[in-house]
Design a protein around this motif. Structure first.
Motif, PDB file in Angstrom:
ATOM      1  N   VAL A  22      11.307  -5.367  30.609  1.00 58.06           N
ATOM      2  CA  VAL A  22      12.194  -4.207  30.765  1.00 58.06           C
ATOM      3  C   VAL A  22      12.899  -4.267  32.114  1.00 58.06           C
ATOM      4  O   VAL A  22      14.124  -4.084  32.203  1.00 58.06           O
ATOM      5  N   ILE A  23      12.156  -4.544  33.175  1.00 58.17           N
ATOM      6  CA  ILE A  23      12.746  -4.597  34.517  1.00 58.17           C
ATOM      7  C   ILE A  23      13.730  -5.753  34.647  1.00 58.17           C
ATOM      8  O   ILE A  23      14.706  -5.678  35.403  1.00 58.17           O
ATOM      9  N   SER A  24      13.512  -6.821  33.897  1.00 59.24           N
ATOM     10  CA  SER A  24      14.396  -7.992  33.994  1.00 59.24           C
ATOM     11  C   SER A  24      15.821  -7.674  33.557  1.00 59.24           C
ATOM     12  O   SER A  24      16.750  -8.409  33.888  1.00 59.24           O
ATOM     13  N   ILE A  25      16.007  -6.557  32.828  1.00 60.72           N
ATOM     14  CA  ILE A  25      17.365  -6.141  32.461  1.00 60.72           C
ATOM     15  C   ILE A  25      18.194  -5.916  33.725  1.00 60.72           C
ATOM     16  O   ILE A  25      19.413  -6.113  33.730  1.00 60.72           O
ATOM     17  N   SER A  26      17.529  -5.516  34.808  1.00 58.63           N
ATOM     18  CA  SER A  26      18.217  -5.303  36.088  1.00 58.63           C
ATOM     19  C   SER A  26      18.866  -6.595  36.570  1.00 58.63           C
ATOM     20  O   SER A  26      20.025  -6.603  37.015  1.00 58.63           O
ATOM     21  N   GLN A  27      18.118  -7.692  36.496  1.00 57.33           N
ATOM     22  CA  GLN A  27      18.646  -8.971  36.954  1.00 57.33           C
ATOM     23  C   GLN A  27      19.744  -9.488  36.026  1.00 57.33           C
ATOM     24  O   GLN A  27      20.727 -10.088  36.482  1.00 57.33           O
TER      25      GLN A  27
ATOM     26  N   TRP B 221      22.830   3.927  43.213  1.00 58.66           N
ATOM     27  CA  TRP B 221      21.427   4.024  43.637  1.00 58.66           C
ATOM     28  C   TRP B 221      20.869   5.412  43.336  1.00 58.66           C
ATOM     29  O   TRP B 221      19.694   5.553  42.971  1.00 58.66           O
ATOM     30  N   VAL B 222      21.707   6.445  43.483  1.00 57.29           N
ATOM     31  CA  VAL B 222      21.261   7.798  43.145  1.00 57.29           C
ATOM     32  C   VAL B 222      20.835   7.857  41.676  1.00 57.29           C
ATOM     33  O   VAL B 222      19.758   8.362  41.338  1.00 57.29           O
ATOM     34  N   PHE B 223      21.666   7.299  40.808  1.00 58.22           N
ATOM     35  CA  PHE B 223      21.354   7.296  39.372  1.00 58.22           C
ATOM     36  C   PHE B 223      20.197   6.356  39.057  1.00 58.22           C
ATOM     37  O   PHE B 223      19.384   6.638  38.174  1.00 58.22           O
TER      38      PHE B 223
ATOM     39  N   PHE C  95      27.837  -7.575  36.553  1.00 59.34           N
ATOM     40  CA  PHE C  95      28.584  -6.820  37.555  1.00 59.34           C
ATOM     41  C   PHE C  95      29.206  -7.725  38.612  1.00 59.34           C
ATOM     42  O   PHE C  95      30.233  -7.373  39.212  1.00 59.34           O
ATOM     43  N   ILE C  96      28.606  -8.880  38.851  1.00 62.88           N
ATOM     44  CA  ILE C  96      29.210  -9.836  39.782  1.00 62.88           C
ATOM     45  C   ILE C  96      30.607 -10.209  39.302  1.00 62.88           C
ATOM     46  O   ILE C  96      31.555 -10.314  40.087  1.00 62.88           O
TER      47      ILE C  96
ATOM     48  N   MET D 276      18.202   0.302  34.544  1.00 65.80           N
ATOM     49  CA  MET D 276      18.216  -1.152  34.770  1.00 65.80           C
ATOM     50  C   MET D 276      19.650  -1.688  34.759  1.00 65.80           C
ATOM     51  O   MET D 276      20.009  -2.544  35.567  1.00 65.80           O
ATOM     52  N   ILE D 277      20.461  -1.159  33.847  1.00 67.75           N
ATOM     53  CA  ILE D 277      21.850  -1.610  33.767  1.00 67.75           C
ATOM     54  C   ILE D 277      22.624  -1.208  35.015  1.00 67.75           C
ATOM     55  O   ILE D 277      23.402  -1.985  35.572  1.00 67.75           O
TER      56      ILE D 277
END
Length: 414
Positions: A254-259, A289-291, A265-266, A312-313
């Motif tokens: 689940v956290i890997s969605i962040s990466q 970051w707030v969201f 976004f790059i 994560m997105i």
């Protein structure tokens, strides 16, 4: 073997080493070793301490005396041995010391990996701006692959994650010694120690605009590692309420969605910079970051899983829009003679001082909202969201910068 393939393997392993433990180590220390919030955050804070010192020092070694690929290889071999030692340790003082030494070895490799890649490509006539990004993206893929491997093997709460990282580190250490030679460049002009350490870039503080920018770079840098430190531990704390939920049993995935979001976004950064300018892009990052934190506060691995996935997105915007747009701003504003030093100063303020202070304070916040071993995660995440919101309100008021589309130049960061 094709040189681009060789560099792709090197970049893949570089971040595989990091991804094997960076996200899941916090949960292991919380749930298995039963460390406090400040203890966990201080161990993650060793990366900030190391970023202040050893990248510059090891960079001098590679610039002046020893081939860069050899310094890279030696750092990884020593770091791997330290991780093997860490896997056997269960007390905080010893583990802190070992992870501090490991950070001293690993953090310089992030720059050395790029240095070796640039030199090898350049000496073979490749265009670095064109040919390096497709190679570097495999670093992010390596990071995600390591997270998935640790997760699917069930090692999120096991010291086996350190064995995996150490194994990859030893492999990369040996592999680095087989890379084409990257000898120090003989320079006619001798650089002073202060120049080599990037201290000459402090002249930028004479400009109010730059002083404000670097101050906020440090303050926002404090948020960079918070979810890496506590994200996995947060999801694992739902193992009683949602014992079979995917977000609990496969928290790393689940956290890997962040990466994964980062890579998307790059690609969007050049458009946003050209359209809105650096000030608004960085403001977008701050509110992202707030969201990011706010969605963690209201989400859960059960019915609220979609909120966590949305967080994560959003991470891709929060992390990349700040890091890359900030780097571009420094590149544009610094004198050509101190551009490299200015980039070093930016990294010092964000990944060094900012990350260290952020980990220290965040650990105290977690402990403050922990009663009888039970963490009030909504209060914890809302505290972090409130901090980012405060930065978002103050930043546009004190950072004076007018975007002129015709004058904006999108520089490829490398």
């Amino acid at each position: 073997m094709n040189i681009r393939l060789r560099l792709t393997i090197m970049n893949f392993l570089e971040f595989f080493v990091w991804g094997s433990w960076l996200i899941s180590m916090g949960a292991y220390m919380f749930n298995v070793l039963h460390f406090s919030g400040i203890q966990v955050s201080s161990i993650y804070g060793t990366m900030g301490v190391a970023s202040i010192f050893t990248p510059a020092l090891f960079g001098i070694v590679a610039d002046r005396w020893v081939n860069a690929e050899r310094v890279l290889g030696l750092c990884h071999i020593i770091g791997a041995l330290l991780l093997l030692w860490a896997s056997k340790v269960t007390d905080y003082p010893t583990l802190y010391t070992i992870m501090l030494l490991n950070s001293f070895m690993f953090m310089p490799t992030l720059g050395l990996n790029n240095t070796v890649s640039y030199i090898v490509l350049e000496t073979r006539g490749f265009n670095i701006v064109k040919d390096f990004p497709p190679i570097r993206v495999w670093g992010t893929i390596g990071f995600v692959a390591a997270m998935w491997m640790v997760d699917l093997c069930g090692f999120n709460l096991s010291p086996m994650q350190l064995y995996i990282s150490a194994g990859a580190g030893l492999l990369l250490g040996v592999y680095a010694f087989t890379m084409p030679g990257c000898p120090p460049v003989k320079s006619v002009v001798k650089r002073s120690l202060a120049s080599s350490l990037g201290l000459d870039a402090f002249v930028l503080f004479r400009k109010r605009k730059m002083m404000v920018f670097f101050l906020f770079a440090m303050l926002l840098g404090a948020a960079l590692q918070i979810t890496n430190t506590f994200g996995s531990a947060f999801l694992n704390d739902f193992n009683t309420k949602y014992p079979h939920a995917f977000g609990v049993t496969h928290s790393n995935i689940v956290i890997s969605i962040s990466q994964i979001s980062e890579t998307l976004f790059i690609l969007a950064i050049p458009f946003f910079l050209k359209r809105f300018g650096i000030k608004l892009v960085m403001l977008m990052s701050i509110f992202a970051w707030v969201f990011r934190f706010g969605l963690f506060a209201v989400g859960d691995p059960g019915t609220g899983l979609w909120l966590l996935i949305l967080s994560m997105i959003i991470y891709g915007m929060a992390f990349d829009f700040f890091n890359i747009s900030g780097s571009l701003f420094v590149e544009k504003e610094a004198d050509i003679k101190i551009r490299a030093s200015a980039q070093g100063l930016f990294m010092l303020m964000t990944n060094g001082i900012g990350a260290y202070v952020g980990n220290y304070i965040s650990g105290r916040v977690v402990d403050h909202f922990t009663v009888d071993g039970i963490k009030d995660w909504p209060a914890i995440w809302f505290s972090f969201a409130g901090y980012a919101l405060l930065l978002g309100i103050i930043f546009p008021l004190v950072f004076k910068y007018k975007h002129v589309p015709a004058d904006e130049k999108v520089v490829v960061a490398h």
